[in-house]
Write a protein that holds these residues in place. Structure first.
Motif, PDB file in Angstrom:
ATOM      1  N   HIS A 173      66.382  48.047  27.296  1.00 50.38           N
ATOM      2  CA  HIS A 173      67.016  47.611  26.053  1.00 50.38           C
ATOM      3  C   HIS A 173      66.485  48.381  24.851  1.00 50.38           C
ATOM      4  O   HIS A 173      67.244  48.701  23.925  1.00 50.38           O
ATOM      5  N   VAL A 228      71.341  44.042  22.441  1.00 44.25           N
ATOM      6  CA  VAL A 228      71.621  45.149  23.358  1.00 44.25           C
ATOM      7  C   VAL A 228      71.949  44.592  24.735  1.00 44.25           C
ATOM      8  O   VAL A 228      71.261  43.692  25.246  1.00 44.25           O
ATOM      9  N   HIS A 229      73.009  45.131  25.312  1.00 42.83           N
ATOM     10  CA  HIS A 229      73.307  44.902  26.722  1.00 42.83           C
ATOM     11  C   HIS A 229      72.835  46.104  27.513  1.00 42.83           C
ATOM     12  O   HIS A 229      73.148  47.248  27.163  1.00 42.83           O
ATOM     13  N   GLN A 230      72.075  45.858  28.574  1.00 48.00           N
ATOM     14  CA  GLN A 230      71.584  46.945  29.414  1.00 48.00           C
ATOM     15  C   GLN A 230      72.489  47.118  30.625  1.00 48.00           C
ATOM     16  O   GLN A 230      72.696  46.191  31.410  1.00 48.00           O
ATOM     17  N   SER A 255      70.390  40.905  24.874  1.00 48.24           N
ATOM     18  CA  SER A 255      69.078  40.479  24.389  1.00 48.24           C
ATOM     19  C   SER A 255      68.926  40.898  22.941  1.00 48.24           C
ATOM     20  O   SER A 255      69.333  41.993  22.554  1.00 48.24           O
ATOM     21  N   VAL A 291      67.142  52.716  21.105  1.00 50.03           N
ATOM     22  CA  VAL A 291      67.952  52.208  22.212  1.00 50.03           C
ATOM     23  C   VAL A 291      68.551  53.405  22.942  1.00 50.03           C
ATOM     24  O   VAL A 291      69.287  54.190  22.336  1.00 50.03           O
ATOM     25  N   ASN A 323      74.382  51.274  28.237  1.00 44.63           N
ATOM     26  CA  ASN A 323      73.941  50.283  27.263  1.00 44.63           C
ATOM     27  C   ASN A 323      74.953  50.161  26.130  1.00 44.63           C
ATOM     28  O   ASN A 323      75.652  51.121  25.799  1.00 44.63           O
TER      29      ASN A 323
END
Length: 316
Positions: free
Chosen positions: A248, A45-47, A37, A242, A63
């Motif tokens: 995110h 960012v990937h969670q 996102s 973050v 993350n």
């Protein structure tokens, strides 16, 4: 208000991403890519999941960040296996065709570094705290054996230990074209090789595992140092941060409140038990347990946290 009530209320507030909406872009997940996102212009960012590593999640439990400049890209942490690292790399390619110049690791733990090998073909600089190489090298054999057992042969395939090629001692700036990243080492806290990253263009601050939300914090450094670092970081003026595990993006200073309370509770309980002449075994059965229902994976990590805190504070 009890500790448990406090933590539930704080987590309910801070687990929400941001009071301001996140930009609408989200790269749809596919079997070949992780979802990312865009939390600020050019910052993705990937969670990760709130899980232990397993064959099913392939080590996708932390993350990871992507920062896109006009000339190049930096990836911040690479997840927990070569296979999920490949999917992260595909996510980078879904948002930009600019070269991946830097892979930055915020600390040495496998869920943040075992995807590094997926980026080897890009020939990036691998950047980390100058203490990371020693720490990771000394634990490599154990990390590899543990992750092979937990991931299984298929998900473990391709993992290799890649040490930093660019060590950071104190601070360093990396130019991506039109934006720079400021890297800052930290005193011993979550580990002895923590590193934070600030994007100059948006003010976004990547904290790695100095900040946990929802996922219980894990102590592998100094509880005294970590509480001191939290006090310092809460004073930062960043529009978004973050976490290493959690949403995110979050907001300061409230993002740190549950973690700070949890670590402070452990420290206070352990100090009291030591003063009373209690043993480590007794401490692991009582210290900090009022916080149990406030965190995911509490039973997997909490006793380890108390053990580490007791070993440190016994000589405090």
């Amino acid at each position: 208000m009890t500790r448990q009530d406090f933590l539930r209320r704080a987590l309910a507030l801070t687990a929400v991403p941001l009071l301001r909406p996140i930009p609408a872009f989200a790269a749809a997940p596919s079997p070949d890519s992780v979802e990312v996102s865009e939390i600020a212009p050019g910052v993705f960012v990937h969670q990760g999941r709130y899980e232990m590593q397993s064959p099913e999640n392939q080590g996708d439990m932390a993350n990871a960040g992507i920062v896109v400049g006009s000339d190049a890209v930096a990836v911040i942490d690479t997840l927990g296996s070569f296979k999920v690292g490949e999917r992260l790399r595909n996510a980078v390619r879904a948002v930009t065709d600019k070269p991946i110049r830097y892979v930055i690791n915020t600390h040495m733990h496998p869920d943040h570094v075992f995807g590094n090998a997926a980026f080897k073909e890009d020939a990036p600089a691998f950047v980390a705290n100058h203490k990371l190489a020693r720490g990771l090298a000394s634990r490599a054999e154990r990390y590899l054996a543990t992750n092979k057992r937990m991931l299984g042969d298929a998900a473990f395939a391709g993992i290799e230990v890649i040490l930093p090629t660019v060590p950071v001692d104190n601070t360093m700036s990396l130019d991506l074209g039109g934006r720079t990243l400021l890297l800052e080492t930290q005193r011993t806290a979550h580990t002895d090789n923590d590193l934070i990253v600030t994007d100059s263009a948006t003010g976004t601050l990547f904290l790695g595992d100095l900040l946990f939300s929802v996922h219980v914090p894990t102590l592998d450094g100094s509880i005294v140092g970590w509480l001191a670092v939290i006090n310092d970081l809460k004073k930062r003026n960043a529009p978004r941060v973050v976490p290493g595990h959690g949403p995110h993006a979050m907001e300061l200073p409230a993002a740190f409140d549950p973690e700070q309370r949890y670590l402070a509770d452990i420290a206070a309980d352990v100090r009291k038990l030591i003063k009373e002449g209690k043993t480590l075994e007794e401490a692991t059965k009582t210290a900090g347990f009022e916080d149990r229902d406030a965190w995911k994976l509490f039973d997997d990590y909490h006793v380890r946290n108390v053990t580490a805190a007791f070993a440190e504070l016994e000589w405090d």
